[in-house]
Scaffold this active site. Sequence first.
Site, short mmCIF file in Angstrom:
data_model
loop_
_atom_site.label_atom_id
_atom_site.label_comp_id
_atom_site.label_asym_id
_atom_site.label_seq_id
_atom_site.Cartn_x
_atom_site.Cartn_y
_atom_site.Cartn_z
N HIS A 226 0.82 -1.21 0.00
CA HIS A 226 0.00 0.00 0.00
C HIS A 226 0.85 1.26 0.00
O HIS A 226 0.65 2.17 -0.81
CB HIS A 226 -0.94 0.01 1.21
CG HIS A 226 -1.87 1.19 1.24
ND1 HIS A 226 -1.48 2.44 1.68
CD2 HIS A 226 -3.17 1.32 0.87
CE1 HIS A 226 -2.50 3.28 1.59
NE2 HIS A 226 -3.54 2.62 1.09
N ASP A 227 1.80 1.35 0.92
CA ASP A 227 2.66 2.53 1.02
C ASP A 227 3.96 2.36 0.23
O ASP A 227 4.82 3.24 0.27
CB ASP A 227 2.99 2.81 2.48
CG ASP A 227 1.79 3.27 3.28
OD1 ASP A 227 0.70 3.41 2.69
OD2 ASP A 227 1.92 3.48 4.50
#
Length: 420
Positions: A226-227
């Site tokens: 996600h990051d």
Amino acid sequence: MLLPSLVLLVALVPAAFAAQAFQFVPPALTPLSTSTNYTGANNNTLSKQDVIPGLVFDRFIYIFLENTDYNDAASTAAFMNLTQQSILLSQYFSLTHPSEPNYAGAIGGDFWGMGDDDFYNIPANISTVIDLLEDKNISWACYQENMPSDGYQGFNFVSPNYLNASAPDYTFYMRKHNPAILYDSIVSVPSRLARIRNFNDLAADVNASAIPQWLFITPNMVNDGHDTDVDFASEWLMYWLPTMLNDPNFNDDRTIIVLTFDENETSEINNNVYTLVLGGGLPANLRNTTDDFYYTHYSSISTVEANWGLKSLGRQDTNKTVSNVFSFVANVTGYTNVELTPDQYPLTNLTTVFNGPLNPDQYVPFTAPNMSAVGAGGQGVFVAPSLNTSFTAALAPAPVNLTAMNLTQLRECAELVKHL
């Protein structure tokens, strides 16, 4: 809907790292050892329960990664290698954007019109796959990497940045990726809440041969991609998954593992996500093969229903168009899938356009499930005792724009919802 004021501040933390090049660092010495990087201490192990045999598998493990287009995942070395020992579900689709509705739908059979990643508590009379499993005495747990304590209900958790000791603390855990914590039918029952566990618990449960029969596993905000990106997530997979696959306490000859993504990255195209079925319970002749039937996250619910002969939720898990049972299970259980051509696929890359109780612009109350539905398990619909089964979608009022309502009207809506 609750949205703590802290959210806006915390949301800025990942942005501060946007320009930083993340480099993968193993969060634990091995995937089966505990780690102070996870902050949450192990809370003993789960009690062993009798194994309820399924027709095709006895354990179902669901692993969610994040925000990756199909072709991007297909081109990574980790996924190319894993595909050789898996069934590739080439036409598997996510439900919507952004993340949280996909997690909610994956266990609840609906995402209730949700179109954001806000703080939600879905009412206790709304059932999930957990109700279906417990109805047959099938054990379960959700494991969340970097969640600070079992059953933690906070919006997020900031902890020391184990990737870079000189960097500020980082938000490795987010509630939006924890499907079980979204549902009050789970959270309001202490014995259920205790089954939402962290990765130190996961290591302890595997080592004690206490892993349940149904698992939902979420890596932290960097390890799920996600990051970071799919290459970083692939490094985590290469560190974590081989060890788990080689441990018979986790992956025995009756275990099926579904490795997928919550959604794709490019919202302009339909939501096809790279999805693999692997595990010791996968027949050898099906490894390195492709299944081209149309599936969605709802298919994992219907597949579990078919395998154990469970009741259904009477939600999208009984909408045959979007809930085909994985073919290798359908072929054994006698379930007939719907054959669709790509031009017949529903558009599931849309967001904020669906009526529902969690869409403030197109609000309708939570309603009873389709009580006449027969699910993939050949059974009727599970209904929570507190649900008003007479309040069906046909009786629900037209969508209401809550942003245009005054305080009195909002209170009237709240009173209505109390009685559903």
